[in-house]
Scaffold this active site. Structure first.
Site, PDB file in Angstrom:
ATOM      1  N   ARG A  26       0.823  -1.215   0.000  1.00  0.00           N
ATOM      2  CA  ARG A  26       0.000   0.000   0.000  1.00  0.00           C
ATOM      3  C   ARG A  26       0.856   1.265   0.000  1.00  0.00           C
ATOM      4  O   ARG A  26       0.450   2.285   0.551  1.00  0.00           O
ATOM      5  CB  ARG A  26      -0.955   0.024   1.207  1.00  0.00           C
ATOM      6  CG  ARG A  26      -2.019  -1.043   1.173  1.00  0.00           C
ATOM      7  CD  ARG A  26      -3.054  -0.718   0.112  1.00  0.00           C
ATOM      8  NE  ARG A  26      -4.010  -1.795  -0.029  1.00  0.00           N
ATOM      9  CZ  ARG A  26      -5.254  -1.762   0.451  1.00  0.00           C
ATOM     10  NH1 ARG A  26      -5.677  -0.709   1.091  1.00  0.00           N
ATOM     11  NH2 ARG A  26      -6.056  -2.777   0.263  1.00  0.00           N
ATOM     12  N   ASP A  75      -6.480  -2.403  -7.922  1.00  0.00           N
ATOM     13  CA  ASP A  75      -7.021  -3.110  -6.756  1.00  0.00           C
ATOM     14  C   ASP A  75      -7.165  -4.579  -7.105  1.00  0.00           C
ATOM     15  O   ASP A  75      -7.222  -4.944  -8.289  1.00  0.00           O
ATOM     16  CB  ASP A  75      -8.380  -2.521  -6.352  1.00  0.00           C
ATOM     17  CG  ASP A  75      -8.778  -2.981  -4.962  1.00  0.00           C
ATOM     18  OD1 ASP A  75      -8.233  -2.451  -3.976  1.00  0.00           O
ATOM     19  OD2 ASP A  75      -9.610  -3.903  -4.850  1.00  0.00           O
TER      20      ASP A  75
HETATM   21  O1  1CP Z   1       0.432   0.737  -3.189  1.00  0.00           O
HETATM   22  C1  1CP Z   1      -0.457  -0.106  -3.305  1.00  0.00           C
HETATM   23  O2  1CP Z   1      -0.355  -1.236  -2.796  1.00  0.00           O
HETATM   24  C2  1CP Z   1      -1.647   0.314  -4.110  1.00  0.00           C
HETATM   25  C3  1CP Z   1      -2.387  -0.694  -4.876  1.00  0.00           C
HETATM   26  C4  1CP Z   1      -3.389  -1.533  -4.064  1.00  0.00           C
HETATM   27  C5  1CP Z   1      -3.243  -2.888  -3.715  1.00  0.00           C
HETATM   28  C6  1CP Z   1      -2.024  -3.771  -3.902  1.00  0.00           C
HETATM   29  C7  1CP Z   1      -4.675  -1.124  -3.628  1.00  0.00           C
HETATM   30  C8  1CP Z   1      -5.241   0.226  -3.769  1.00  0.00           C
HETATM   31  N1  1CP Z   1      -5.322  -2.215  -3.106  1.00  0.00           N
HETATM   32  C9  1CP Z   1      -4.466  -3.291  -3.136  1.00  0.00           C
HETATM   33  C10 1CP Z   1      -4.724  -4.672  -2.736  1.00  0.00           C
HETATM   34  C11 1CP Z   1      -5.955  -4.983  -1.975  1.00  0.00           C
HETATM   35  N2  1CP Z   1      -7.206  -4.429  -2.096  1.00  0.00           N
HETATM   36  C12 1CP Z   1      -6.038  -6.045  -1.043  1.00  0.00           C
HETATM   37  C13 1CP Z   1      -4.902  -6.984  -0.722  1.00  0.00           C
HETATM   38  C14 1CP Z   1      -3.963  -6.424   0.285  1.00  0.00           C
HETATM   39  C15 1CP Z   1      -4.527  -6.285   1.691  1.00  0.00           C
HETATM   40  O3  1CP Z   1      -4.808  -7.326   2.317  1.00  0.00           O
HETATM   41  O4  1CP Z   1      -4.664  -5.138   2.118  1.00  0.00           O
HETATM   42  C16 1CP Z   1      -7.348  -6.078  -0.550  1.00  0.00           C
HETATM   43  C17 1CP Z   1      -7.921  -7.026   0.483  1.00  0.00           C
HETATM   44  C18 1CP Z   1      -8.083  -5.055  -1.230  1.00  0.00           C
HETATM   45  C19 1CP Z   1      -9.523  -4.760  -1.099  1.00  0.00           C
HETATM   46  C20 1CP Z   1      -9.704  -3.331  -0.739  1.00  0.00           C
HETATM   47  N3  1CP Z   1      -9.716  -2.315  -1.657  1.00  0.00           N
HETATM   48  C21 1CP Z   1      -9.799  -2.769   0.549  1.00  0.00           C
HETATM   49  C22 1CP Z   1      -9.784  -3.559   1.864  1.00  0.00           C
HETATM   50  C23 1CP Z   1     -11.167  -3.854   2.305  1.00  0.00           C
HETATM   51  C24 1CP Z   1     -11.252  -4.888   3.408  1.00  0.00           C
HETATM   52  O5  1CP Z   1     -11.924  -5.907   3.191  1.00  0.00           O
HETATM   53  O6  1CP Z   1     -10.634  -4.693   4.475  1.00  0.00           O
HETATM   54  C25 1CP Z   1      -9.902  -1.385   0.382  1.00  0.00           C
HETATM   55  C26 1CP Z   1     -10.058  -0.341   1.466  1.00  0.00           C
HETATM   56  C27 1CP Z   1      -9.856  -1.117  -1.014  1.00  0.00           C
HETATM   57  C28 1CP Z   1      -9.841   0.203  -1.705  1.00  0.00           C
HETATM   58  C29 1CP Z   1      -8.451   0.640  -1.998  1.00  0.00           C
HETATM   59  N4  1CP Z   1      -7.581  -0.074  -2.814  1.00  0.00           N
HETATM   60  C30 1CP Z   1      -6.395   0.601  -2.921  1.00  0.00           C
HETATM   61  C31 1CP Z   1      -6.514   1.807  -2.125  1.00  0.00           C
HETATM   62  C32 1CP Z   1      -5.440   2.861  -1.996  1.00  0.00           C
HETATM   63  C33 1CP Z   1      -7.801   1.803  -1.556  1.00  0.00           C
HETATM   64  C34 1CP Z   1      -8.382   2.911  -0.681  1.00  0.00           C
HETATM   65  C35 1CP Z   1      -9.123   3.771  -1.638  1.00  0.00           C
HETATM   66  C36 1CP Z   1      -9.370   5.162  -1.221  1.00  0.00           C
HETATM   67  O7  1CP Z   1      -8.512   6.053  -1.457  1.00  0.00           O
HETATM   68  O8  1CP Z   1     -10.499   5.416  -0.745  1.00  0.00           O
END
Ligand code: 1CP
Length: 351
Positions: A26, A75
């Site tokens: 992230r 994502d």
């Molecule tokens: O630098 C980076 O890693 C950016 C790219 C990235 C990656 C690798 C994002 C952007 N998401 C992910 C992977 C991701 N997304 C995972 C696997 C890693 C982990 O376990 O954290 C998962 C489970 C998600 C699903 C997801 N998308 C969540 C988590 C929800 C939950 O069930 O807890 C969230 C909050 C998102 C939205 C998201 N994706 C990425 C960002 C920066 C965000 C937040 C968006 C925003 O700015 O509102």
């Protein structure tokens, strides 16, 4: 003429490195003020779907810190974008039309291509043009079981009860859905490789919800299918099962070059379990970045000690960085890992 391999790619192959490479899960995201500024103007889906914006967000942490790899801003749900599921983010993924019956799964199984490919293809090309050669680009997909959790549950959840019940209530439809998700991941990862991905990571964030035998029965077969199918691309494959301590021995049987370890398992213990043939990635507790500098330094040094002196370590956090983290702590972390592990007389490995 031979070229030197960037430290991140060398470590993935367990080759000697001039310093332990580091990147941060992230790393492109909310803890950076420049990301928050862009997010004020665009919602998350727009950032993800617009190649120029996704490329910009990918590069933001690379401009600020001496990181050894970039990760594409997208994502795990991106390959499901445009597949008529009603995907949105609030802030986690929401599926307006979750798959909760065998009939819904069968209808969905008509898709075997991946969504989101066009914008991701263009974003990867833009990023590769702008990245320095020594900073490779990691692209990624969600592991089939982790995507299954969101598709059946319909939204983020602590324990995904609907999705886990579906595994028992509808075993045949569950197996079909996992297989479709494996095919989607394969198509998506292959498209990323064609566009210029230099490593492929599979996030299995919800694997840790399963008992070991369920993990072996449900998670591993589609995961093995994906990893085996992308092997011919010749890119390092990284698999990260969150909360995976009881699963590491099984995970290590997958065809991968690198295993990600969360902050709960010391790397020395992970190494005992998985043996010498894989590189390990991890695993500072993301919360350690909230400690004072002296304590943070001790925690960083502890991870390095646990990793041992061999080359097969990629430093990372044990899970994604918290949104309230001070970016200066990240700068300190990157600098300390590089200084502590620098090999003064390093003769560069060649390809
Ligand atoms: O630098 C980076 O890693 C950016 C790219 C990235 C990656 C690798 C994002 C952007 N998401 C992910 C992977 C991701 N997304 C995972 C696997 C890693 C982990 O376990 O954290 C998962 C489970 C998600 C699903 C997801 N998308 C969540 C988590 C929800 C939950 O069930 O807890 C969230 C909050 C998102 C939205 C998201 N994706 C990425 C960002 C920066 C965000 C937040 C968006 C925003 O700015 O509102």
């Amino acid at each position: 003429m031979s070229e030197t391999l960037p430290p991140f790619l060398a470590a993935c192959r367990r080759l000697p490195v001039p310093h332990t490479p580091i990147w941060i899960m992230r790393q492109a995201g909310r803890y950076l003020p420049e990301y928050r500024a862009l997010r004020e103007k665009h919602d998350f889906l727009t950032l993800m779907r617009t190649p120029e914006l996704a490329a910009e967000v990918t590069l933001q942490p690379i401009r600020r810190f001496a990181l050894d790899a970039a990760i594409l801003f997208a994502d795990i749900m991106t390959p499901l974008d445009g597949l008529d599921l009603g995907l949105r983010f609030a802030p986690g993924p929401v599926i307006e039309r979750p798959l909760r019956t065998a009939a819904a799964v069968e209808a969905f199984a008509a898709h075997r291509g991946a969504g989101g490919v066009e914008s991701v293809d263009q974003a990867i090309r833009l990023v590769r043009e702008r990245l320095p050669r020594e900073v490779p680009l990691i692209c990624f997909a969600g592991a089939p079981f982790t995507l299954f959790c969101y598709l059946v549950e319909g939204r983020a959840s602590k324990h995904f009860p609907t999705a886990r019940a579906f595994l028992y209530a509808e075993p045949a439809a569950s197996a079909l859905l996992l297989d479709v998700l494996a095919d989607i991941a394969i198509a998506y990862l292959e498209a990323q490789a064609r566009a210029g991905a230099q490593a492929l990571m599979l996030f299995d964030s919800w694997a840790g919800l399963l008992a070991r035998d369920e993990y072996a029965r449900v998670c591993l077969p589609p995961m093995r299918k994906v990893l085996a199918a992308v092997g011919h691309l010749g890119l390092p494959r990284i698999y990260f099962p969150l909360d995976g301590a009881p699963l590491l021995a099984d995970a290590a049987t997958l065809p991968v070059e690198v295993l990600g370890v969360d902050w709960r398992t010391p790397l020395s213990r992970a190494r005992e379990i998985v043996g010498p043939t894989l590189a390990l990635q991890g695993n500072l507790d993301p919360m350690a970045l909230f400690a004072d500098d002296a304590e943070l330094d001790r925690r960083i040094d502890r991870v390095l000690e646990e990793a041992g002196s061999g080359p097969a370590h990629i430093f990372n956090l044990g899970h994604g960085i918290e949104a309230t983290t001070d970016p200066d702590k990240v700068a300190r972390l990157v600098d300390r890992v590089h200084r502590a592990t620098a090999v003064p007389t390093f003769a560069q490995s060649t390809v």
